[in-house]
Write a protein that holds these residues in place. Structure first.
Motif, mmCIF file in Angstrom:
data_model
loop_
_atom_site.group_PDB
_atom_site.id
_atom_site.type_symbol
_atom_site.label_atom_id
_atom_site.label_comp_id
_atom_site.label_asym_id
_atom_site.label_seq_id
_atom_site.Cartn_x
_atom_site.Cartn_y
_atom_site.Cartn_z
ATOM 1 N N ASP A 196 43.687 44.442 26.809
ATOM 2 C CA ASP A 196 43.704 45.626 26.392
ATOM 3 C C ASP A 196 44.185 46.488 27.329
ATOM 4 O O ASP A 196 44.421 45.364 28.270
ATOM 5 N N THR A 197 44.061 47.838 27.836
ATOM 6 C CA THR A 197 44.715 48.658 28.709
ATOM 7 C C THR A 197 44.158 48.185 29.723
ATOM 8 O O THR A 197 42.765 47.696 30.312
ATOM 9 N N GLY A 198 44.971 47.709 30.968
ATOM 10 C CA GLY A 198 44.319 48.133 32.078
ATOM 11 C C GLY A 198 44.812 46.692 32.967
ATOM 12 O O GLY A 198 45.931 47.041 32.441
ATOM 13 N N GLN A 199 44.406 46.799 34.183
ATOM 14 C CA GLN A 199 45.323 45.479 34.829
ATOM 15 C C GLN A 199 44.137 44.800 35.495
ATOM 16 O O GLN A 199 42.702 44.701 35.387
ATOM 17 N N TYR A 200 45.205 43.571 35.535
ATOM 18 C CA TYR A 200 44.448 41.858 35.230
ATOM 19 C C TYR A 200 45.192 40.953 36.315
ATOM 20 O O TYR A 200 46.625 41.003 35.680
ATOM 21 N N ASP A 201 44.443 40.000 37.196
ATOM 22 C CA ASP A 201 45.727 39.730 37.910
ATOM 23 C C ASP A 201 45.433 37.777 36.969
ATOM 24 O O ASP A 201 44.006 37.867 37.310
ATOM 25 N N VAL A 202 46.365 37.730 36.511
ATOM 26 C CA VAL A 202 45.927 36.799 35.733
ATOM 27 C C VAL A 202 47.032 35.707 37.081
ATOM 28 O O VAL A 202 47.635 35.869 37.550
ATOM 29 N N THR A 203 45.935 34.192 37.090
ATOM 30 C CA THR A 203 46.274 33.497 38.291
ATOM 31 C C THR A 203 46.159 31.823 37.547
ATOM 32 O O THR A 203 45.216 30.981 36.968
ATOM 33 N N LEU A 204 47.475 31.069 38.466
ATOM 34 C CA LEU A 204 47.401 30.058 37.592
ATOM 35 C C LEU A 204 47.272 28.849 38.844
ATOM 36 O O LEU A 204 47.627 29.337 39.670
ATOM 37 N N THR A 205 46.397 27.840 38.253
ATOM 38 C CA THR A 205 45.898 26.373 38.795
ATOM 39 C C THR A 205 46.551 25.073 38.880
ATOM 40 O O THR A 205 46.543 24.939 37.546
ATOM 41 N N VAL A 206 47.562 24.672 40.072
ATOM 42 C CA VAL A 206 48.323 23.791 38.676
ATOM 43 C C VAL A 206 47.306 22.330 39.948
ATOM 44 O O VAL A 206 46.969 22.797 41.166
ATOM 45 N N GLU A 207 47.354 20.887 39.210
ATOM 46 C CA GLU A 207 46.372 20.065 40.213
ATOM 47 C C GLU A 207 47.157 18.804 39.784
ATOM 48 O O GLU A 207 48.288 18.611 38.789
ATOM 49 N N THR A 208 47.482 17.777 40.849
ATOM 50 C CA THR A 208 48.162 16.686 41.288
ATOM 51 C C THR A 208 46.740 15.814 40.476
ATOM 52 O O THR A 208 46.237 15.596 40.465
ATOM 53 N N ALA A 209 47.451 14.500 40.643
ATOM 54 C CA ALA A 209 46.621 13.288 39.716
ATOM 55 C C ALA A 209 46.354 13.221 41.246
ATOM 56 O O ALA A 209 44.596 12.913 40.673
ATOM 57 N N ASP A 210 46.447 12.804 41.864
ATOM 58 C CA ASP A 210 45.293 13.047 43.182
ATOM 59 C C ASP A 210 44.255 14.063 44.013
ATOM 60 O O ASP A 210 44.159 13.888 44.895
ATOM 61 N N GLY A 211 44.259 15.227 42.651
ATOM 62 C CA GLY A 211 43.532 15.950 43.365
ATOM 63 C C GLY A 211 44.288 17.391 43.633
ATOM 64 O O GLY A 211 43.559 18.266 44.378
ATOM 65 N N LYS A 212 45.243 17.715 44.249
ATOM 66 C CA LYS A 212 45.948 18.549 45.097
ATOM 67 C C LYS A 212 46.436 19.527 44.200
ATOM 68 O O LYS A 212 46.505 19.503 43.510
ATOM 69 N N THR A 213 46.159 20.921 44.461
ATOM 70 C CA THR A 213 46.486 22.130 44.135
ATOM 71 C C THR A 213 47.265 23.099 44.775
ATOM 72 O O THR A 213 47.499 22.738 46.152
ATOM 73 N N ASP A 214 47.530 24.092 43.795
ATOM 74 C CA ASP A 214 47.866 25.051 44.167
ATOM 75 C C ASP A 214 48.289 25.608 43.027
ATOM 76 O O ASP A 214 48.029 26.355 41.585
ATOM 77 N N THR A 215 48.186 27.539 43.388
ATOM 78 C CA THR A 215 47.613 28.624 43.075
ATOM 79 C C THR A 215 49.055 29.523 43.088
ATOM 80 O O THR A 215 49.328 29.602 44.202
ATOM 81 N N HIS A 216 48.890 30.507 42.087
ATOM 82 C CA HIS A 216 49.873 31.795 42.206
ATOM 83 C C HIS A 216 48.825 33.304 40.894
ATOM 84 O O HIS A 216 48.938 32.741 40.158
ATOM 85 N N THR A 217 49.791 33.293 41.765
ATOM 86 C CA THR A 217 48.882 34.896 40.467
ATOM 87 C C THR A 217 50.076 35.792 40.405
ATOM 88 O O THR A 217 51.028 36.468 41.740
ATOM 89 N N ILE A 218 49.646 36.967 39.343
ATOM 90 C CA ILE A 218 50.714 37.871 38.813
ATOM 91 C C ILE A 218 49.859 39.313 38.415
ATOM 92 O O ILE A 218 49.197 38.747 37.766
ATOM 93 N N THR A 219 50.092 39.842 38.558
ATOM 94 C CA THR A 219 48.898 41.108 38.359
ATOM 95 C C THR A 219 49.694 42.085 37.026
ATOM 96 O O THR A 219 50.992 42.481 36.657
ATOM 97 N N ILE A 220 49.070 42.019 35.537
ATOM 98 C CA ILE A 220 49.923 42.491 35.021
ATOM 99 C C ILE A 220 49.101 43.890 34.190
ATOM 100 O O ILE A 220 47.653 43.983 34.581
#
Length: 466
Positions: A143-167
């Motif tokens: 809908d009309t507005g601004q949204y922070d979309v965040t991706l979280t990736v994870e490996t098999a041994d539990g390591k993670t990282d995130t990346h965010t883009i505003t839509i």
């Protein structure tokens, strides 16, 4: 959510890139040390990587496991940043692209995380509106507005990282309350008024007046080279005697939007020429982008006075030539605005640090006769098309009053009653705005009522109401 200004971000990006290159060089240096091999002969000073650490041989050795004997041939030097004990594997890196960062409301956006790196087991998405999804590639409508979309990736041994883009879906700014003030560059001469004197905390937008279109579609700032330094300074020693330039404040203030107005009463003579061909319209739009990016601006205001005639003539002391006017100007005004919108949107999309579109507005006359066109072949502005292109239109009812007024007395001239002033901007807005917009053909479309504030401090004026 408003972005940090482009210049600041550009500098931060350069610094980040520099630091990243330094970090990468350090990591590369760490990885240059080979893994320890029990069959290899090492001599004093040789370094190896083992069990997450860098080790240095103190004397000739072969087959002696680093760290097995505190009196052995190996000295532990430091942690191996490129290893951390997992056999040389680093954590994942989250990264994704979008089909568009500025979609129309309800339009689907594709999110693609295939650029992420590492042995990734899961991709989890949070769309900033309470909804989530899983998968390397997903779609979502907003809908009309601004949204922070965040991706979280994870490996098999539990390591993670995130990346965010505003839509940013739609143009939320079109529905915001606005208090817009012009900064006239010649005020530096007649009133010693510089950008630092602007009460930024009392306005939402400041528009620099003016730049002017040339006949070939290019754009230049009005005033001499010294006067133009109120807008932008190429050197540290240039600019106003106190405070910063217009661009300088634009770079540091996130509470105010900074816009360049092009045209005006005395500098619209070439608009008809500049809008005449697609080549010229593209050049005009490209110059708009260049100025916006150079000066850290938030948008462009097109102040063509007026498509279809009714503007300045050689008989006016402000102008020395008649404005160019030709059949089809009002349609070409739409085409010009559309090309500027296209290039501004493309520039915003190409800037990874920007989280909102550039704004595009236009100043229009409240006089129905001018809006409908004063010359043959001009049958009125194309308001439906313009409403889809512009963030808002500014209806210039301040043209009904002059600089010599003793106080702020917006006039009912917009209603056809020039001798009956309306005291107070709120009453003017309630009584005049609906009729002005209706007569101008704007209907309920987003519009800004332009009223005069003459010799009256902004802190005495009521807040805007849309």
């Amino acid at each position: 959510m408003k972005r940090t200004r482009r210049t600041v971000l550009k500098n931060a990006t350069k610094l980040s890139a520099l630091l990243a290159s330094i970090g990468a060089s350090t990591a590369a240096a760490a990885q240059e040390h080979p893994e320890w091999d029990p069959e290899t002969v090492y001599t004093s000073g040789d370094r190896v990587v083992y069990d997450g650490y860098v080790w240095e041989a103190q004397w000739w050795t072969r087959g002696d496991e680093p760290g097995a004997d505190e009196w052995g041939p190996w000295d532990q030097i430091e942690e191996n940043d490129g290893d951390n004990g997992d056999g040389g594997e680093s954590g994942p890196t989250a990264q994704f692209s979008v089909s568009t960062q500025f979609p129309d409301p309800g339009a689907e956006v594709t999110f693609d995380a295939s650029d992420s790196e590492g042995k990734i087991e899961s991709y989890e998405w949070a769309f900033g509106d309470g909804t989530t999804a899983s998968g390397e590639t997903v779609t979502r409508a907003f809908d009309t507005g601004q949204y922070d979309v965040t991706l979280t990736v994870e490996t098999a041994d539990g390591k993670t990282d995130t990346h965010t883009i505003t839509i940013t879906a739609g143009r939320p700014s079109a529905h915001e309350n606005r208090v817009i003030a012009y900064y006239r560059q010649w005020a530096q001469y007649d009133r010693d008024y510089v950008p630092g004197d602007i009460p930024f905390d009392k306005v939402t937008h400041v528009q620099y007046a003016f730049a002017r279109p040339e006949a070939d579609g290019s754009i230049n700032l009005v005033g001499d080279s010294y006067g133009q330094q109120m807008f932008y300074a190429e050197k540290d020693w240039q600019g106003p005697d106190r405070g910063k330039t217009f661009a300088g404040y634009a770079a540091e203030r996130d509470d105010t939007k900074f816009v360049l107005s092009i045209g005006g009463w005395g500098d619209s003579e070439n608009f008809s020429d500049a809008a005449l061909t697609q080549e010229k319209r593209e050049r005009f739009a490209s110059n708009c982008v260049d100025l916006v990016e150079k000066a850290n601006l938030d948008g462009i205001d097109i102040d063509w006075e007026f498509p279809g005639g009714g503007g300045c003539t050689a008989d006016d002391p402000v102008c020395d030539v008649d404005n160019a006017v030709r059949e089809g100007d009002q349609e070409r005004f739409t085409l010009l605005c559309r090309e500027v919108r296209k290039q501004l949107d493309a520039a915003a999309e190409a800037d990874p640090e920007r989280d909102e579109p550039y704004e595009l507005s236009a100043a229009v006359s409240p006089n129905p006769e001018i809006v409908e066109g004063k010359t043959a072949g001009n049958d009125g502005l194309e308001h439906d098309e313009l409403s889809d292109i512009l963030d808002f239109a500014q209806v210039m009812t301040f043209d009904y009053r002059g600089d010599l007024e003793r106080d702020d007395r917006p006039s009912r001239a917009a209603e056809g009653e020039p001798r009956r002033p309306v005291r107070g901007l709120r009453r003017l807005e309630r009584s005049v705005r609906p009729r002005v917009l209706g007569r101008a053909g704007l209907g309920p479309r987003p519009a800004q009522h332009g009223g005069p504030v003459l010799r009256t401090k902004l802190d005495r004026c009521p807040a805007a109401r849309g």
